[in-house]
Motif scaffolding. Structure first.
Motif, PDB file in Angstrom:
ATOM      1  N   SER A  85       0.836  -1.210   0.000  1.00  0.00           N
ATOM      2  CA  SER A  85       0.000   0.000   0.000  1.00  0.00           C
ATOM      3  C   SER A  85       0.865   1.251   0.000  1.00  0.00           C
ATOM      4  CB  SER A  85      -0.915   0.022   1.218  1.00  0.00           C
ATOM      5  OG  SER A  85      -1.827  -1.046   1.140  1.00  0.00           O
ATOM      6  N   ASP A 128      -5.871  -0.592  -5.059  1.00  0.00           N
ATOM      7  CA  ASP A 128      -5.315  -1.263  -3.876  1.00  0.00           C
ATOM      8  C   ASP A 128      -6.330  -2.273  -3.369  1.00  0.00           C
ATOM      9  OD1 ASP A 128      -3.967  -2.033  -1.663  1.00  0.00           O
ATOM     10  OD2 ASP A 128      -3.722  -0.028  -0.808  1.00  0.00           O
ATOM     11  N   GLU A 129      -6.041  -3.531  -3.592  1.00  0.00           N
ATOM     12  CA  GLU A 129      -6.938  -4.616  -3.208  1.00  0.00           C
ATOM     13  C   GLU A 129      -8.373  -4.341  -3.606  1.00  0.00           C
ATOM     14  OE1 GLU A 129      -6.246  -6.549   0.494  1.00  0.00           O
ATOM     15  OE2 GLU A 129      -4.441  -5.374   0.885  1.00  0.00           O
TER      16      GLU A 129
HETATM   17 MG   LIG Z   1      -2.255  -2.637   2.196  1.00  0.00          MG
END
Ligand SMILES: [Mg+2]
Ligand SMILES: Nc1ncnc2c1ncn2[C@@H]1O[C@H](COP(=O)(O)OP(=O)(O)OP(=O)(O)O)[C@@H](O)[C@H]1O
Lengths: 853, 257
Positions: free
Chosen positions: B63, B182-183
């Motif tokens: 991240s 992000d994810e």
């Molecule tokens: Mg993360």
């Protein structure tokens, strides 16, 4: 972005509405004040203008002194021959003379209509001079015989007088019986306030007021194209020294000047509106700050998809702008209702003024809207600036902190500086000598404002200790809910502080007013106690309107009476100024304690025809010593050469006499219609029921006076303090109500913010009742913090004021009962504010609350 | 962008053909004893029209890397170039302009504005930038993400998968140089995840949308053109397009270390 702001508002209806309310009430106060005072002013100007309709020039009796209430009543009129001379002028198309005096109407129960300082107007009527007559018949006809009177509609309605009824009227001397010939209205004015009108036929009026062969007013109409000023110039040389001429417009202007007090009322009410708005600003600031904090992620997301700082700021300010504009419009119209309320409020304490049809001026609209929007925007400015500092990363990171602003290091010193500046300005306003009144008021106003802001800023540091003390009862009463409430209240000290600060302002003002009032009440009470030492007092029903002295003789004839002493009042001109004149008889020292500097209780009886008494410092400043001469001029123009026979020291507090005291016999000789302010009576045995009964019987023919024992009299004389206090409380209540919305708002937002936490608490076994209790206690703790700060500040301000007024004998007194009442009121306020948020919190569905994201 | 003229192409040929390039990125959180080095020298390049996946154990710095690449956070040292612009030196205004033109972001938790409808959320980046969406492009996009019959719904009226489609459409609408995700499937069930992954892949294939995606899911990584493996703040492995089993093998190997 505007859409984001708009939708944001729509999505947060409740809190937007609560935010708006904070401004609505303040704006309503502003607009209501304007509407009311405009309506009153218009009422007055309409009366004055219509009094001289179709008139080019007005001849009135000349008053030797410039005084606000030196009407025709105080002068003796001027010779009626003026009318013939004027009518003979080639430029005059018509002229008519009339009488203007005062006459009190009597109610069916025998008491007079109390006019609370408004005139009890008496005017004459002539059938052939309709063109000059401002009065309009509503029923019946104008009087044509010496036993007829026409009266105004308001009075007639109040007592159900109809044409043909008999009514008692007091013109001069004892009351007389008349037949109501008709009911009249004053032109287009909606209300003449608490004034009354009695219309007599001309000869009757001249007779009643001892003005045979005289007029008080002559109205002159010019021919076609002759200007008013030309006409006035032509008339001037024809007049005797007792008369003067003005153009009608100059006359209206002159009379309008006398009602300048409406402007003062307006300023005072606007001041209270300002306070309300100031409190509203706190509420808005707080709400928007919290909203910005809660919307961090949303704002950060906006930044990640390309919103600039300016756009973020615009979205916050845009929201404020919309709320402010809607609130201002709502407040503007609520002002109509508030104007009615304010009018009722003033009437309740006896200020009932003339009114035209409701006036809704452009200025009212403009000022209300601008003020409402500007205050909202200003309050939103800081939160909006904070919003621009929300970093984009906050979109993905929980609990990201705002980076400190560029000026953050200034924070703590700034708080101290603001507070200190506020105190310094207050001290300057209170204690520095020789500055202009406006400057003083501005210094005090701005000082108080800064002090409030400063304390609000500082109080974030005080929240923790205050909450632990003030929250102690909550932990005892509320159990674990109380404990949580106390903990919650210090979770975000800044937020609790500024919520409490809004309430603090209202409570501080109320407390200082209460403390001042109790100081003043003490002083007044002591002074009255010391000064008025007779057994009975006679005043007009309202206690301050002068009345005819005829009752003196009736009182003197009552068996058992040992002394009757009346105090006459009038205006005069001495030492180059208009002064109030009191006239006393030889018995005055038996009923009024006089603190002699030079002279004795025997002095009043030894004044002779031209003796006078002055207050010691007053005499000193005017360089007259005992035995020295000075002159006094009466409104009718008589010059008296007076010799100073004695001086006394005036008590601190309300004075018993006017500036100049002269002998009663002299006064009655030179004032055409003498009036008493008070009459005092001493009786064998003092104030007893039997004596009271005897005096009452003697006064039966004098409905315009009220008999009181001295203790009743003293109470009545200080009644105005309580009335004033009540008025101030009501006006300040508005600010307190606004701060309540602030508490509601904060709590609603807090509940919203803690949804997940509340769900968790419920999940681990907290009952709905406990949830409600927790919110309630938090609310009460916040309110108590506001009350504690407010009461402290209120005492501080009251202390400053009493120090400044020390020389006037006003001391600092702690109004214990009031303080207890305020604390209880704060608790109740806290409980009220918690109702809605507590219900919301208790209603949360546990499952949804836990899933809440 | 005025900046592009001055700050293009750093020394060396490292950024040839790359729309995103990072050189020796480090990121330190905190100071002194408690300091954490989340990145310890990461260099990478993303080529135009490529879908890259970033994988790695929890706490490996994925991240952090993504935030620095997207200009949401600043590196402690090293530099990021997006379309040739050195991101680290931009001030707030310039960063804002960079985001409008070059960057799209898809969040794990969707981050939609609750008061706007699906369509309003989608076009928001354009309206913020003061641009009007080309009608045709918008229709294509909404069709593509399968929201034609959900345009006027609020986020609260949409399923998680639908919300993420809105978020993807929002990231694509301005046709940015690169989309960071992000994810994006981290908060969705597996069936819905597959949908979303297909959509991401299609956006690369159909619109040539350069995309960088962080994921924990080997099946998600398997749609990528290349897979970077991060561990302890360093890139430790790189795979070309692979199937889930191969990816899983590398993941297990790294976890075992
Ligand atoms: Mg993360
Ligand atoms: N704001 C912060 N302050 C301090 N340390 C941080 C911060 N953000 C991340 N870290 C630390 O940096 C390291 C990398 O974090 P990062 O969030 O990049 O990991 P990640 O690979 O995304 O992990 P995950 O797969 O769990 O999301 C971790 O050790 C984390 O504790």
């Amino acid at each position: 972005m505007i859409r984001v702001a708009l939708r944001g508002l729509a999505g947060r209806k409740l809190r937007s509405a609560l935010t708006a309310l904070a401004i609505v009430l303040g704006v309503a106060m502003i607009s209501g004040t304007f509407i009311l005072t405009d309506t009153i002013n218009k009422g007055f100007t309409t009366i004055f203008t219509e009094s001289y309709k179709n008139t080019s020039a007005v001849i009135t009796a000349r008053s030797a002194i410039s005084s606000s209430n030196s009407g025709a009543a105080l002068t003796g009129g001027f010779p009626a021959s003026v009318l013939d001379k004027v009518t003979g002028l080639p430029d005059v198309s018509a002229a008519a003379g009339s009488i203007t005096d005062t006459a009190k109407l009597v109610r069916r129960n025998g008491s007079t209509f109390g006019t609370h300082g408004a005139p009890a107007i008496a005017v004459s009527y002539q059938p052939h001079e309709e063109r000059f007559n401002p009065l309009v018949l509503v029923a019946g006809s104008f009087p044509t015989t010496s036993s007829e009177v026409a009266i105004d509609k308001t009075s007639a309605d109040k007592e159900h007088y109809k044409p043909g009824d008999t009514i008692r009227v007091i013109a001069r001397g004892p009351e007389k019986l008349f037949t109501v010939s008709g009911i009249v209205k004053f032109g287009t004015v909606s209300s003449i306030g608490s004034a009354t009108i009695a219309v007599f036929d001309l000869q009757t009026a001249q007779q009643l007021f001892n003005k045979l062969g005289k007029f008080d007013v002559v109205r002159v109409a010019a021919k076609g194209n002759v200007s008013s000023s030309k006409l006035a110039t032509e008339i001037r040389p024809l007049l005797p020294p007792t008369a003067q001429v003005r153009t009608a417009s100059a006359q209206v202007k002159q009379e309008t000047k006398d009602v300048g007090f409406v402007g003062i009322i307006q300023k005072i009410l606007l001041g209270f509106g300002g306070v309300a708005l100031f409190v509203g600003a706190f509420v808005i600031f707080n709400t928007i700050s919290i909203t910005v904090a809660q919307r961090m992620r949303e704002l950060a997301t906006l930044r990640t998809i390309g919103a600039s700082r300016r756009q973020v700021m615009a979205s916050v300010l845009g929201e404020a702008l919309i709320v402010g504009a809607l609130a201002a419009v709502a407040g503007l119209f609520l002002g109509f209702g508030l104007a009615v309320g304010l009018d009722k409020l003033m009437s309740a304490i006896g200020i009932d003024l003339p009114k035209s049809a409701t006036v809704f001026a452009t200025r009212t609209v403009v000022v209300s809207l601008i003020v409402g929007v500007a205050i909202t925007l200003l309050s939103a400015l800081r939160p909006a600036l904070r919003a621009t500092r929300v970093p984009p990363i906050a979109a993905v990171r929980e609990g990201a902190d705002l980076p400190p602003g560029r000026l953050a290091f200034l924070g703590p010193p700034l708080k101290a500086i603001v507070t200190a500046a506020g105190i310094a300005l207050l001290l300057y306003g209170f204690f520095v000598h020789g500055i202009a009144v406006t400057q003083r008021l501005v210094a005090m106003g701005v000082g108080a404002l800064l002090l409030f802001v400063g304390v609000a800023l500082i109080s974030a540091w005080l929240v923790r200790p205050l909450a632990s003390v003030l929250g102690w009862p909550a932990t005892k009463i509320g159990g674990s809910a109380g404990n949580l409430a106390r903990a919650n209240s210090i979770r975000n000290p800044g937020r609790t502080a500024s919520t409490a600060a809004a309430l603090m302002i209202g409570i501080a003002l109320v407390t200082s007013v209460a403390a001042l009032a109790s100081g003043i009440r003490n002083t007044v009470h002591n002074t009255l106690e010391r000064t008025f030492v007779g057994d009975y007092a006679v005043t007009s029903p309202d206690g301050f309107t002068p009345f005819a002295p005829a009752s003196e003789k009736a009182l003197a004839r009552v068996p058992g009476v040992t002394a009757v002493s009346g105090e006459r009042v009038g205006d005069g001109k001495a030492f180059g100024n208009t002064v109030s004149v009191s006239a006393v008889d030889g018995d005055v020292a038996k009923v009024i304690h006089i603190d002699w500097a030079q002279g004795s209780d025997a002095t009043p009886a030894q004044l002779g025809a031209n003796g006078a008494i002055l207050e010691k410092t007053y005499a000193k400043h005017r360089h007259v010593g005992v035995g020295g001469h000075f002159s006094l001029q009466t409104p009718a123009g008589t010059k008296l050469d007076l010799v100073l026979k004695g001086t006394y020291v005036a008590p601190k507090g309300p004075p018993a006499f006017g500036s100049v005291i002269i002998p009663q016999r002299t006064f009655d000789r030179v004032y055409p219609q003498p009036t008493n302010l008070f009459e005092f009576v001493n009786m064998r045995g003092g104030a007893t029921d039997a004596n009271t009964k005897k005096l009452k019987v003697a006064l039966a023919d004098f409905p315009d006076v009220k008999l009181q024992t001295e203790s009743q009299f003293r109470k009545n004389q200080s009644k105005f303090i309580n009335q004033l206090l009540a008025l101030l409380y009501v006006l300040l209540a508005l600010s307190v109500i606004i701060s309540l919305f602030g508490i509601v708002n904060t709590l609603v937002l807090t509940v919203f913010e803690r949804t997940r936490e509340l769900g968790m608490l419920r999940a681990v076994g907290m009952t709905r009742r406990q949830v409600r209790r927790m919110i309630r206690h938090e609310s009460v703790i916040t309110a108590l913090i506001g009350a504690a700060l407010g009461i402290g500040l209120g005492f501080f301000i009251a202390f400053l004021v009493t120090q400044a007024l020390k020389k006037d004998g006003i001391g600092f007194a702690v109004p214990t009962v009031s303080v207890v009442v305020f604390v209880v009121a704060a608790i109740v306020a806290g409980l009220l504010a918690a109702i809605l948020p507590a219900r919301r919190a208790a209603r949360l569905n546990v499952l949804e609350a836990l899933q809440y994201e | 962008m005025a900046q592009t003229a001055t700050e293009t192409h750093p020394a060396g040929a490292a950024t040839d053909g790359a729309v995103v390039a990072a050189t020796e990125l480090t990121r330190r959180y905190g100071q002194g004893d408690t300091a954490v080095d989340a990145l310890r020298g990461v260099s990478l390049q993303v080529r135009r029209g490529e879908l890259s996946a970033v994988m790695g154990p929890s706490g490996s710095g994925k991240s952090t890397l993504m935030h620095i690449l997207a200009g949401l956070d600043r590196a402690t040292s090293g530099e990021v170039f997006i379309d040739g612009t050195a991101v680290g030196r931009l001030n707030d205004t310039e960063l804002t302009r960079l985001r409008r033109k070059h960057i799209g972001f898809v969040f794990q938790f969707f981050n939609l504005l609750p008061m706007l409808t699906a369509e309003e959320n989608i076009v928001l980046p354009l309206s913020i930038a003061g641009r009007k969406p080309a009608r045709e492009w918008l229709e294509t996009l909404i069709d593509k993400v399968g929201l034609a019959d959900r345009r006027t719904h609020r986020p609260s009226e949409l399923s998680g998968g639908q919300q993420q489609r809105v978020a993807i459409a929002r990231a694509l609408v301005s046709q940015p140089t690169v989309v960071f995700a992000d994810e994006p499937t981290g908060n969705l069930d597996s069936a819905t995840s597959e949908d979303i992954l297909r959509l991401m892949r299609e956006s690369v294939d159909t619109f040539g949308q350069t995309t960088v995606m962080v994921t924990h899911d080997p099946r998600a990584a398997a749609i990528a053109d290349r897979i970077l493996f991060l561990a302890d703040g360093l890139i430790v492995r790189e795979l070309p397009r692979s199937d889930p089993a191969d990816v899983l093998a590398v993941v297990n190997e790294l976890n075992a270390r």
